[in-house]
Motif scaffolding. Structure first.
Motif, PDB file in Angstrom:
ATOM      1  N   GLY A 173       0.841  -1.186   0.000  1.00  0.00           N
ATOM      2  CA  GLY A 173       0.000   0.000   0.000  1.00  0.00           C
ATOM      3  C   GLY A 173       0.877   1.238   0.000  1.00  0.00           C
ATOM      4  N   SER A 174       0.582   2.153   0.881  1.00  0.00           N
ATOM      5  CA  SER A 174       1.360   3.397   0.980  1.00  0.00           C
ATOM      6  C   SER A 174       2.439   3.330   2.053  1.00  0.00           C
ATOM      7  N   PHE A 175       2.606   2.154   2.678  1.00  0.00           N
ATOM      8  CA  PHE A 175       3.556   2.035   3.782  1.00  0.00           C
ATOM      9  C   PHE A 175       4.946   1.664   3.277  1.00  0.00           C
ATOM     10  N   HIS A 176       5.953   2.122   4.016  1.00  0.00           N
ATOM     11  CA  HIS A 176       7.355   1.796   3.762  1.00  0.00           C
ATOM     12  C   HIS A 176       7.783   2.190   2.347  1.00  0.00           C
ATOM     13  N   ARG A 177       7.351   3.354   1.949  1.00  0.00           N
ATOM     14  CA  ARG A 177       7.849   3.952   0.714  1.00  0.00           C
ATOM     15  C   ARG A 177       9.011   4.885   1.063  1.00  0.00           C
ATOM     16  N   TYR A 178       9.698   5.356   0.057  1.00  0.00           N
ATOM     17  CA  TYR A 178      10.842   6.242   0.300  1.00  0.00           C
ATOM     18  C   TYR A 178      10.434   7.487   1.084  1.00  0.00           C
ATOM     19  N   SER A 179       9.202   7.933   0.867  1.00  0.00           N
ATOM     20  CA  SER A 179       8.737   9.134   1.570  1.00  0.00           C
ATOM     21  C   SER A 179       8.708   8.949   3.078  1.00  0.00           C
ATOM     22  N   HIS A 180       8.685   7.696   3.535  1.00  0.00           N
ATOM     23  CA  HIS A 180       8.652   7.421   4.977  1.00  0.00           C
ATOM     24  C   HIS A 180      10.023   7.620   5.623  1.00  0.00           C
ATOM     25  N   TYR A 181      11.086   7.551   4.823  1.00  0.00           N
ATOM     26  CA  TYR A 181      12.439   7.564   5.390  1.00  0.00           C
ATOM     27  C   TYR A 181      13.239   8.818   5.037  1.00  0.00           C
ATOM     28  N   LEU A 182      12.894   9.463   3.929  1.00  0.00           N
ATOM     29  CA  LEU A 182      13.676  10.607   3.467  1.00  0.00           C
ATOM     30  C   LEU A 182      12.849  11.884   3.540  1.00  0.00           C
ATOM     31  N   ASN A 183      13.544  13.001   3.635  1.00  0.00           N
ATOM     32  CA  ASN A 183      12.890  14.298   3.736  1.00  0.00           C
ATOM     33  C   ASN A 183      12.676  14.866   2.328  1.00  0.00           C
ATOM     34  N   PHE A 184      11.469  14.647   1.792  1.00  0.00           N
ATOM     35  CA  PHE A 184      11.195  15.082   0.428  1.00  0.00           C
ATOM     36  C   PHE A 184      10.844  16.569   0.345  1.00  0.00           C
ATOM     37  N   SER A 185      10.882  17.261   1.465  1.00  0.00           N
ATOM     38  CA  SER A 185      10.774  18.710   1.394  1.00  0.00           C
ATOM     39  C   SER A 185      12.118  19.344   1.030  1.00  0.00           C
ATOM     40  N   HIS A 186      13.182  18.553   1.102  1.00  0.00           N
ATOM     41  CA  HIS A 186      14.501  19.048   0.708  1.00  0.00           C
ATOM     42  C   HIS A 186      14.622  18.955  -0.815  1.00  0.00           C
ATOM     43  N   PRO A 187      15.070  20.003  -1.474  1.00  0.00           N
ATOM     44  CA  PRO A 187      15.108  19.995  -2.950  1.00  0.00           C
ATOM     45  C   PRO A 187      15.991  18.906  -3.541  1.00  0.00           C
ATOM     46  N   LEU A 188      17.101  18.570  -2.891  1.00  0.00           N
ATOM     47  CA  LEU A 188      17.981  17.529  -3.421  1.00  0.00           C
ATOM     48  C   LEU A 188      17.287  16.163  -3.423  1.00  0.00           C
ATOM     49  N   ILE A 189      16.616  15.851  -2.327  1.00  0.00           N
ATOM     50  CA  ILE A 189      15.899  14.577  -2.244  1.00  0.00           C
ATOM     51  C   ILE A 189      14.747  14.557  -3.237  1.00  0.00           C
ATOM     52  N   LYS A 190      14.006  15.655  -3.300  1.00  0.00           N
ATOM     53  CA  LYS A 190      12.844  15.729  -4.189  1.00  0.00           C
ATOM     54  C   LYS A 190      13.247  15.593  -5.657  1.00  0.00           C
ATOM     55  N   GLU A 191      14.418  16.099  -5.989  1.00  0.00           N
ATOM     56  CA  GLU A 191      14.868  16.084  -7.383  1.00  0.00           C
ATOM     57  C   GLU A 191      15.375  14.709  -7.805  1.00  0.00           C
ATOM     58  N   ARG A 192      16.013  13.985  -6.892  1.00  0.00           N
ATOM     59  CA  ARG A 192      16.704  12.742  -7.280  1.00  0.00           C
ATOM     60  C   ARG A 192      15.893  11.462  -7.073  1.00  0.00           C
ATOM     61  N   PHE A 193      14.889  11.492  -6.188  1.00  0.00           N
ATOM     62  CA  PHE A 193      14.229  10.239  -5.820  1.00  0.00           C
ATOM     63  C   PHE A 193      12.719  10.337  -5.943  1.00  0.00           C
ATOM     64  N   ASN A 194      12.109   9.196  -6.137  1.00  0.00           N
ATOM     65  CA  ASN A 194      10.649   9.098  -6.229  1.00  0.00           C
ATOM     66  C   ASN A 194      10.098   8.742  -4.856  1.00  0.00           C
ATOM     67  N   PRO A 195       9.228   9.566  -4.281  1.00  0.00           N
ATOM     68  CA  PRO A 195       8.728   9.270  -2.925  1.00  0.00           C
ATOM     69  C   PRO A 195       7.912   7.987  -2.845  1.00  0.00           C
ATOM     70  N   LYS A 196       7.401   7.519  -3.989  1.00  0.00           N
ATOM     71  CA  LYS A 196       6.598   6.290  -3.989  1.00  0.00           C
ATOM     72  C   LYS A 196       7.420   5.032  -4.239  1.00  0.00           C
ATOM     73  N   SER A 197       8.717   5.195  -4.368  1.00  0.00           N
ATOM     74  CA  SER A 197       9.573   4.016  -4.569  1.00  0.00           C
ATOM     75  C   SER A 197       9.485   3.091  -3.366  1.00  0.00           C
ATOM     76  N   CYS A 198       9.552   1.806  -3.637  1.00  0.00           N
ATOM     77  CA  CYS A 198       9.385   0.804  -2.578  1.00  0.00           C
ATOM     78  C   CYS A 198      10.679   0.635  -1.789  1.00  0.00           C
ATOM     79  N   ALA A 199      10.556   0.672  -0.478  1.00  0.00           N
ATOM     80  CA  ALA A 199      11.717   0.456   0.390  1.00  0.00           C
ATOM     81  C   ALA A 199      11.983  -1.039   0.538  1.00  0.00           C
ATOM     82  N   TRP A 200      13.155  -1.366   1.019  1.00  0.00           N
ATOM     83  CA  TRP A 200      13.530  -2.753   1.277  1.00  0.00           C
ATOM     84  C   TRP A 200      14.124  -2.833   2.677  1.00  0.00           C
ATOM     85  N   ALA A 201      14.500  -4.023   3.083  1.00  0.00           N
ATOM     86  CA  ALA A 201      14.915  -4.224   4.474  1.00  0.00           C
ATOM     87  C   ALA A 201      16.373  -4.653   4.569  1.00  0.00           C
TER      88      ALA A 201
END
Length: 559
Positions: free
Chosen positions: A414-442
């Motif tokens: 679902g919407s859990f454990h996506r990149y947005s859960h771990y990274l600060n997407f309000s920062h322009p560098l993070i927002k520019e380089r990564f997709n907040p909906k990308s699936c995280a791994w363990a």
């Protein structure tokens, strides 16, 4: 001679009248006539008033005269009967009102509606009973006191029952009362939940960061053994198998002796060819002696190979090369001005974990330096110390990595454990380089292709982002966020049966899923060696503990 008049007036005797003669008698009769005339006039005035009021308010005369007659000829039993009958009628009206309201609301309380209807009917039928009608309600008949007493008893019984029913039903029908009560309940539960979360986070954080007495005891006993018998625990020459890329190599970084022993035992006992498995254990300088003594006293079965080193033995891990070490040396990270944990636990539970010293330790970040740590190896399976292996893992080395660096099980649903859960997407560098909906791994069980790692220069990528995160604005402390960044486009998704997580916090994992897993991971704060461990999963870990080891018994692990 004439008789003097004065002597006759003043005499008291002789033949004088009692009324003082003819004048006195005349005065007496005049008085009586006056009184009679006054009474006659009063009577005529009264009659005149009565006839006058009859003409002015003729409709009320009948009731007035009737009540006047009743007052003059009242029967105490009749009065009592009127009061009882009025009480019964009042309750019939009340019962009918509640029944009508219940029907209007379409409440599913048919039994209660039936009771209301039956009760109203009983009230109405009671005066119609022949015995009561003849004895109590005939206009000309006298009231029988015994019958009245029986009638009163029945009415009171019905009134009592009606009041009980109304008392039970009142709250159900009073919407405002129900709404207010619900709001109060929600507020109280929410307040309790906040407090429970706050206390739970702080308690679990303390449990995760503290060293149990049994673990401390075990380490001290092992060090004491080495000091007492130094000749038995001299360091051996490195075995050639430690650098043989054809074997199955495992990397474990931990400061927990008993946990590492469980990981190694579980791998070996489930391996088809244990002599082909090599374990590279890295710990800190304080525990390296204890770790070596353990594996000297309890050699691994099946011919498996164990190498134990301190993280300080790797000279390249210094502040000039490792950004984290430079940051740890700065005053900003050495003396963080963190607010009180208990006051802020409910605001951000992950912030408590980020303050765990182990999250900032070099031992925990060693996973980003595996190619430099093992320069002659091609593949390494990295295991956390809170895992248990349940199957032979040699199949991991046969997985086609398709040029990827990191083989891991994805954890998003679902919407859990996506990149947005771990990274600060309000920062322009993070927002520019990564997709907040990308699936995280363990982390916990990761197969690393060290050749692909060197080719993709992943360590340099990690250094670049770690340098940018000196003020922790890109992510909070920990190894998973920089891992997600470093291996963003170079992670191979593995089947979920290889690695089942959550045994350290989730009590709802199915045993079927656990039994089919190659590796189970006690991720979370409820580690299996702690008293707060989840009991339903604890035996999966304790069965690999070496209970025959004398120091385990002496340190009272309570397993």
């Amino acid at each position: 001679m004439a008789v003097p008049v004065r002597g006759g007036r003043g005499g008291g005797g002789g033949g004088g009248s009692a009324f003082g003669g003819p004048g006195g008698l005349r005065g007496f009769f005049s008085y009586r006539v006056f009184i009679s005339a006054m009474f006659s006039l009063l009577f005529l005035a009264t009659v005149s008033v009565l006839f006058s009021s009859r003409r002015d308010s003729a409709p009320s005369e009948k009731g007035y005269v009737h009540h006047t007659i009743l007052a003059l000829n009242s029967d105490p039993l009749k009065t009592r009967l009127d009061l009882i009958y009025k009480q019964a009628n009042d309750h019939v009206t009340l019962v009918n009102a509640y029944a009508a309201y219940a029907r209007k609301l379409k409440l599913e309380i048919s039994r209660q509606l039936r009771l209301f209807d039956d009760l109203a009917k009983n009230f109405s039928d009671l005066p119609m009973k022949p015995s009561y009608r003849a004895s109590l309600f005939e206009p000309e008949g006298a009231v029988d006191e015994d019958v009245l007493r029986q009638f009163e008893k029945e009415v009171k019984d019905r009134v009592k029952f009606a009041r009980l029913m109304i008392a039970e039903s009142k709250e159900n029908y009073d919407n405002q009362m129900k709404i207010q009560k619900l709001k109060d309940t929600i507020f109280a539960v929410h307040d309790s939940l906040i407090k429970a979360k706050k206390n739970g986070v702080v308690a679990s954080s303390i449990a995760a960061k503290s060293i149990p007495k049994s673990l401390h005891c075990l380490a001290m006993r092992l060090v004491e053994e080495r000091i007492a018998h130094p000749e038995k625990y001299r360091d051996d020459e490195p075995e050639p198998e430690f650098e043989d890329p054809s074997l199955y190599h495992y990397a474990i970084a931990s400061d927990n002796v008993i946990a590492v022993s469980v990981v190694v035992n579980s791998v070996v006992k489930n391996a088809e060819e244990p002599w082909k498995h090599v374990f590279h254990i890295v710990t800190n300088r304080m525990l390296v002696a204890a770790m070596k003594v353990w594996f000297k006293m309890r050699p691994v079965q099946g011919g498996a190979h164990v190498e134990v080193k301190a993280v300080e033995d790797f000279s390249f891990l210094n502040s000039s090369y490792v950004p984290l070490l430079r940051q740890l040396e700065s005053a900003k990270l050495q003396k963080p001005n963190f607010p009180n944990e208990a006051d802020n636990a409910n605001k951000d539970t992950s912030s408590v974990k980020s303050r765990n010293p182990s999250e900032l330790s070099m031992l925990n970040h060693l996973r980003f330096y595996l190619p430099e740590t093992y320069p002659k190896l091609h593949k390494v399976l990295y295991l956390d110390d809170d895992v248990v292996v349940q199957k032979d893992l040699t199949g991991m080395w046969n997985i086609d990595m398709a040029g990827k660096v990191n083989g891991a099980v994805e954890t998003c649903f679902g919407s859990f454990h996506r990149y947005s859960h771990y990274l600060n997407f309000s920062h322009p560098l993070i927002k520019e380089r990564f997709n907040p909906k990308s699936c995280a791994w363990a982390y916990g069980m990761n197969l690393f292709d060290l050749d692909a790692w060197r080719r993709e220069k992943c360590t340099e990528e990690y250094h670049y982002w770690q340098n940018l995160n000196g003020d922790q604005t890109l992510w909070k402390s920990g190894t998973l966020p920089p891992g997600l960044i470093t291996f963003y486009s170079s992670t191979k998704s593995l089947d979920k049966s290889w690695h089942v997580l959550g045994l350290g916090y989730n009590p709802s994992i199915s045993m079927d899923e656990i039994n089919h897993a190659a590796v189970i991971h006690y991720s979370g704060n409820m580690k299996p060696w702690l008293d707060v461990a989840l009991n339903q999963y604890k035996n999966l870990w304790t069965k690999y503990v070496d209970n025959d080891m004398e120091f385990v018994q002496m340190c009272n692990f309570g397993l």
